[in-house]
Design a protein around this motif. Structure first.
Motif, PDB file in Angstrom:
ATOM      1  N   VAL A  75      14.295 -18.498  -6.529  1.00 52.22           N
ATOM      2  CA  VAL A  75      14.853 -19.661  -5.825  1.00 52.22           C
ATOM      3  C   VAL A  75      15.083 -19.333  -4.356  1.00 52.22           C
ATOM      4  CG1 VAL A  75      16.845 -21.211  -5.650  1.00 52.22           C
ATOM      5  CG2 VAL A  75      15.871 -20.672  -7.898  1.00 52.22           C
TER       6      VAL A  75
ATOM      7  N   LEU B 204      21.910 -26.985  -5.642  1.00 53.23           N
ATOM      8  CA  LEU B 204      21.299 -25.779  -6.193  1.00 53.23           C
ATOM      9  C   LEU B 204      22.225 -24.587  -6.014  1.00 53.23           C
ATOM     10  CD1 LEU B 204      18.889 -27.756  -6.058  1.00 53.23           C
ATOM     11  CD2 LEU B 204      17.479 -25.842  -5.323  1.00 53.23           C
TER      12      LEU B 204
ATOM     13  N   LEU C 275      17.906 -24.318 -13.188  1.00 51.83           N
ATOM     14  CA  LEU C 275      17.156 -23.675 -12.099  1.00 51.83           C
ATOM     15  C   LEU C 275      15.726 -23.370 -12.531  1.00 51.83           C
ATOM     16  CD1 LEU C 275      19.931 -21.304 -10.728  1.00 51.83           C
ATOM     17  CD2 LEU C 275      18.838 -23.168  -9.458  1.00 51.83           C
TER      18      LEU C 275
END
Length: 362
Positions: A88, A123, A176
């Motif tokens: 990520v 996020l 995620l």
């Protein structure tokens, strides 16, 4: 968690707490480290423990209890989260996403119901466990989830906790994993292999998916009650904990992550940011302040039949990874005593009730 007291373990604790021999290239391990490792067997109740550590003086490998192979594959549990967080953060560095984007942007309409709303979650809140989303693995009734969608549905059947407050939840990393697929068109496993596993030559690391067996070589895994659970379906863990690895691979991964080989400076700074959790958890890793005042970074992994803990100095130059062939540390103070012995030149703390800066065993 209860100490493992199966007959097999009792026998091991009294007759097999022999420290394993190192390979010829290994450096001698400090006696305090050897003693602390052995206590995970004699006092903690694990059938066996193994440690791989590396610093400027060399590499050290030791075992206690029943035999564990240096190259054995094992289930690494929530250490998967460090891999997912790294992917990520790499995507953020490339401009493919932003940590302050909402979950809704990438998974429109998915996180809704019972007070849950992906339009209000970022996020960053998933990475730091501050989303408030219910931890789906805490649900012990109903069918066992075997897909990310099933896991998310279990979580969304519960009202969320307060947004912005740290609460460890495997649901965050399942989401995620879905976001990585939304952004890249590939699974989190494929992205982690392409971005981390292949570049670092982590030849013993894999995402098993539906595969219930471990790659060879491997030992056995036991529950805290002594039941053999070497074979299991890891899909329930998914992006929150399905990883299989080796001690050497995890040592190399965390050295590269903390040493700056996997992330640009700006994202490495994000990686270590614990401000959202008041020092408890960063983004896919967490700090542990040791008895000598040194802070090490890493993660633990807890999955049926296996427990592993990785710790690394902030520059990545001193790493230590240890594992047990059972799914719990009988006494958490023994784990901290081992880290103290490995990283601190001063005498380590005596086993007993202690505070900790990292999260509880997930």
């Amino acid at each position: 968690m209860p100490t493992l007291r199966a007959p097999l373990v009792a026998a091991l604790a009294t007759t097999l707490c022999v420290l394993g021999a190192a390979s010829p290239s290994d450096e001698p391990a400090p006696s305090a480290t050897l003693t602390a490792l052995a206590r995970l067997v004699t006092d903690g109740g694990a059938p066996a423990a193994a440690l791989l550590a590396e610093d400027r003086s060399g590499t050290r490998y030791r075992t206690a209890g029943a035999a564990l192979g240096r190259d054995d594959h094992f289930r690494a549990g929530s250490i998967t989260k460090s891999f997912v967080a790294t992917v990520v953060l790499q995507l953020a560095a490339e401009g493919s996403l932003r940590l302050d984007d909402t979950v809704e942007r990438y998974l429109p309409g998915l996180v809704r119901g019972h007070g849950n709303d992906g339009r209000h979650l970022t996020l960053r809140s998933l990475l730091s466990h501050t989303s408030g989303l219910f931890n789906y693995t805490a649900e012990t009734t109903g069918p066992v989830p075997l897909s990310p969608g099933q896991a998310v549905r279990i979580a969304l059947a519960h009202s969320p906790g307060p947004l912005g407050t740290y609460a460890y939840s495997n649901t965050n990393y399942v989401l995620l994993g879905l976001i990585i697929r939304s952004v890249t068109g590939r699974t989190y496993a494929a992205e982690a292999e392409r971005r981390i596993i292949v570049p670092l030559h982590l030849t013993g690391t894999s995402f098993p998916g539906a595969r219930t067996t471990l790659p060879e070589p491997h030992g056995r895994g036991y529950t805290s009650g002594g039941r053999d659970v070497t074979e299991l379906d890891p899909r329930r863990a998914g992006a929150s904990g399905e990883l299989i690895s080796t001690l050497a691979d995890l040592d190399r991964f965390y050295a590269a992550l903390l040493g700056g080989a996997l992330l640009p400076w700006a994202q490495r700074r994000e990686l270590l940011d614990t401000s959202a959790t008041r020092g408890v958890y960063a983004l896919g890793i967490y700090p542990e302040r040791l008895a000598c005042g040194l802070t090490v970074w890493g993660h633990n992994g807890h999955i049926t039949g296996s427990y592993v803990r990785a710790a690394t100095t902030s520059d990545g130059r001193h790493t230590a990874v240890f594992r047990l062939d059972t799914d719990a540390v009988g006494d958490p103070s023994l784990e901290l005593a081992l880290l103290d012995a490995e990283f601190c030149p001063a005498p380590t703390r005596a086993p007993g009730p202690v505070g900790r800066t990292g999260p509880p065993v997930p």
